[in-house]
Design a protein around this motif. Structure first.
Motif, PDB file in Angstrom:
ATOM      1  N   GLU A 201       0.937  -1.670  -0.053  1.00  0.00           N
ATOM      2  CA  GLU A 201      -0.174  -0.826  -0.266  1.00  0.00           C
ATOM      3  C   GLU A 201       1.122   1.168   0.072  1.00  0.00           C
ATOM      4  O   GLU A 201       0.747   1.676   1.022  1.00  0.00           O
ATOM      5  N   ALA A 202       1.712   1.043  -0.942  1.00  0.00           N
ATOM      6  CA  ALA A 202       3.046   2.273  -1.097  1.00  0.00           C
ATOM      7  C   ALA A 202       2.568   3.540  -1.819  1.00  0.00           C
ATOM      8  O   ALA A 202       2.034   3.394  -2.528  1.00  0.00           O
ATOM      9  N   SER A 203       3.351   4.734  -1.833  1.00  0.00           N
ATOM     10  CA  SER A 203       3.156   5.767  -3.065  1.00  0.00           C
ATOM     11  C   SER A 203       4.174   5.357  -4.208  1.00  0.00           C
ATOM     12  O   SER A 203       5.369   4.665  -3.182  1.00  0.00           O
ATOM     13  N   VAL A 204       4.008   5.525  -5.219  1.00  0.00           N
ATOM     14  CA  VAL A 204       5.125   5.462  -6.372  1.00  0.00           C
ATOM     15  C   VAL A 204       4.678   6.292  -6.687  1.00  0.00           C
ATOM     16  O   VAL A 204       4.040   7.725  -7.391  1.00  0.00           O
ATOM     17  N   LEU A 205       6.165   6.549  -6.827  1.00  0.00           N
ATOM     18  CA  LEU A 205       6.806   8.388  -7.818  1.00  0.00           C
ATOM     19  C   LEU A 205       7.733   8.068  -8.904  1.00  0.00           C
ATOM     20  O   LEU A 205       8.276   7.225  -8.245  1.00  0.00           O
ATOM     21  N   THR A 206       6.950   7.596  -9.620  1.00  0.00           N
ATOM     22  CA  THR A 206       8.328   6.603 -10.920  1.00  0.00           C
ATOM     23  C   THR A 206       8.123   7.302 -12.489  1.00  0.00           C
ATOM     24  O   THR A 206       6.712   7.523 -13.010  1.00  0.00           O
ATOM     25  N   GLU A 207       9.183   6.910 -13.167  1.00  0.00           N
ATOM     26  CA  GLU A 207       9.003   6.959 -14.821  1.00  0.00           C
ATOM     27  C   GLU A 207       9.564   5.973 -15.269  1.00  0.00           C
ATOM     28  O   GLU A 207      10.486   4.639 -15.335  1.00  0.00           O
ATOM     29  N   LEU A 208       8.504   5.362 -16.487  1.00  0.00           N
ATOM     30  CA  LEU A 208       8.875   4.023 -17.202  1.00  0.00           C
ATOM     31  C   LEU A 208       8.582   4.701 -18.373  1.00  0.00           C
ATOM     32  O   LEU A 208       7.687   5.314 -19.362  1.00  0.00           O
ATOM     33  N   GLN A 209       8.992   3.434 -19.258  1.00  0.00           N
ATOM     34  CA  GLN A 209       9.194   3.809 -21.255  1.00  0.00           C
ATOM     35  C   GLN A 209       7.718   2.984 -21.237  1.00  0.00           C
ATOM     36  O   GLN A 209       7.716   1.640 -20.936  1.00  0.00           O
TER      37      GLN A 209
END
Length: 554
Positions: A201-209
């Motif tokens: 149940e985490a917050s997520v901040l990421t960049e994906l192609q």
């Protein structure tokens, strides 16, 4: 706890969550930010009003803030039930607390509260708000930015997300369909990462192609927060920004390669004196490669006195903008090289000092060559102005110094005397014993002349056996005559050449400034005329211009 540094702008997406979410300063307990649900819980119009009212934490929790700070800084997540004072009532919240780093470096606590019960009377069923799922889906649908709402294994994307990815809602019947389409060949890996975050149940901040429907690939920045009532993904196209960053990274790599190829030592130090960047030439001087656990400082390379001198030069550079200096560098293998270091203050676009950029260039060979050239020039100058046989000044230097002496004499009103000396009996020595013997006689004569005079008196050889003596501040005519008589005595002494002993004499003509002449040429001519008279008077004597000859005492 995420390594990402957050700002309140990053947290704006939490306004979409139906549960109260707020941010707490672990040092003061002050509420720094709150979403709409949290503000509604405490009846505050904004997070600022909530902070001003002191809401957000029960007193028991405030007393345990140091414990929360310790646990959250260690990467733990804290789950507890809190009873908080809500609107004219009390509410019981199941609180999930996690640590976040803000952009200013502070560690803060993000609290996600899920209401479990209320002590006050509940609102009537007719006034009950829509379910969290309905609120989330409606919000996502009408958001102007690309977004998605996930419920179980179903994903719902809004119109902006359709325009961004090219996929329509009917193309994505399930989450597996999304992962398979967006990440072909990597779908299992990305799905596994997603499931792990969902379980936590985490917050997520990421960049994906992401692979779009037309086959193009775009970098998308995802911000997501996973809740019991569903997930919200916010999507931002960062393809151009990533391309710019990659171009900058490429440019930086090329620049670093160029710097590394330079034979000069290149370095950058921060304002505190720590080396943040350096090239291969610098590592050759250091002798070891620093690592992140052991930052490089001048004390690691040189003694304390030299390190302090370098530090003062850095501080002066940051004050003045640029400095230049020379220093001997001692390498680990014992080499000593003279380095010229140019330091320049480095500033950010706002003008604030970031540190010092320096370039150290090896000038050992250049300095050695300059020294050789200086010696060569000095030797050439000496040869041009001195007699190679006796080492005395020649005619050229004699006239140059006489002009200067006359200028001084005119300025201060001081008399000056010029003695013109010619050896008696020198030609027979040359004819009978040869030029080597004659050269030796000339050298001995030069030594005797300088030995009888002051260091400030000018003695010169201006021709074969002709010498001149310039006396500044010699005193009266009688004083000059005593000096002339002393020179005649000295030069008439016997000279030993091997097994032979011989003697030569000397005749002297004397001219005085300003009585006899006013410039160097005329003064020498007057002395030459007096010398001629001395020769004809029987030699071995001196004559003062305008006076009668003086015979040398027996």
């Amino acid at each position: 706890m995420s390594d990402h540094c957050w700002s309140t702008n990053d947290l704006s997406a939490f306004d979409l969550i139906a549960d109260p979410i707020w941010l707490v300063d672990l040092q003061t307990g002050r509420t720094l930010w709150a979403n709409a649900a949290a503000c509604a819980l405490w009846g505050a119009r904004s997070a600022r009003d909530l902070a001003a009212s002191g809401g957000g934490l029960p007193d028991a929790v405030r007393q345990r803030l140091p414990e929360y700070a310790r646990r959250l800084s260690a990467g733990e997540r804290v789950g507890e039930c809190w009873t908080v004072a809500a609107n004219a009532a009390q509410a019981v919240l199941s609180c999930d607390c996690s640590g976040l780093h803000l952009t200013d470096g502070r560690l803060v606590m993000l609290v996600h509260g899920r209401p479990l019960a209320t002590v006050a009377a509940a609102a009537t069923t007719a006034d009950a708000p829509p379910s969290p799922q309905m609120r989330l889906s409606r919000m996502v649908e009408h958001l102007p930015m690309a977004a998605a709402y996930v419920e179980g294994e179903r994903i719902f994307i809004n119109r902006a997300a359709e325009r961004l990815t090219g996929y329509r809602q009917e193309d994505l019947p399930s989450m597996d369909a999304w992962f398979g389409a967006a990440y072909p060949g990597r779908d299992h890996e990305v799905r596994q990462r997603y499931d792990t975050a969902r379980l936590a149940e985490a917050s997520v901040l990421t960049e994906l192609q992401v692979t779009c429907k037309d086959g193009s690939r775009r970098w998308i920045r995802f911000f997501a927060y996973l809740t019991q009532g569903g997930e919200v993904w916010l999507m931002e196209d960062v393809t151009e920004r990533r391309a710019t960053l990659e171009a900058l990274h490429h440019e930086r790599a090329v620049l670093q390669s160029l710097i590394d190829s330079m034979p000069d030592i290149v370095f950058f130090k921060d304002c505190g004196g720590t080396y943040l960047n350096y090239n291969h030439a610098a590592l050759d001087y250091v002798g070891w490669k620093p690592d992140a656990d052991r930052p490089l400082r001048d004390l690691d390379m040189v003694d304390a006195e030299t390190a302090e001198r370098r530090r003062q030069a850095d501080l002066r550079t940051m004050r003045e903008g640029m400095t230049r200096g020379e220093e001997w560098f001692v390498y680990p293998d014992g080499r000593r090289r003279l380095m010229e270091t140019v330091k320049t203050a480095c500033r950010d676009p706002g003008g604030s000092i970031l540190g010092v950029v320096g370039i150290s260039r090896d000038i050992t060979d250049r300095r050695r060559m300059e020294e050789m050239l200086r010696r060569s020039e000095a030797e050439k100058d000496h040869l041009a102005n001195h007699d190679p046989l006796t080492g005395l000044p020649n005619r050229r230097l004699f006239f140059a110094r006489t002009h200067g002496a006359l200028a001084r004499a005119r300025r201060i009103g001081q008399p000056l005397a010029l003695l013109f000396i010619d050896l008696d009996g020198f030609k027979p020595v040359n004819d009978r014993l040869g030029h080597d013997a004659g050269d030796q006689v000339l050298r001995v004569t030069a030594e005797r002349l300088t030995g009888c005079l002051r260091a400030s008196d000018l003695v010169a050889r201006i021709g074969g056996d002709e010498f001149t003596v310039l006396l500044e501040g010699a005193g009266s005519v009688a004083d000059v005559e005593r000096i002339a008589d002393k020179l005649i005595h000295a030069m008439s002494a016997e000279i030993t050449l091997g097994r032979q002993t011989l003697s030569v004499g000397a005749s002297i003509g004397i001219a005085l400034f300003p009585q006899d002449a006013d410039d160097a040429q005329d003064l020498l001519k007057a002395a030459d005329d007096a010398l001629y008279r001395a020769k004809h008077a029987g030699r071995g004597c001196f004559v003062v211009c305008g006076a009668r000859p003086n015979a040398r005492p027996a």
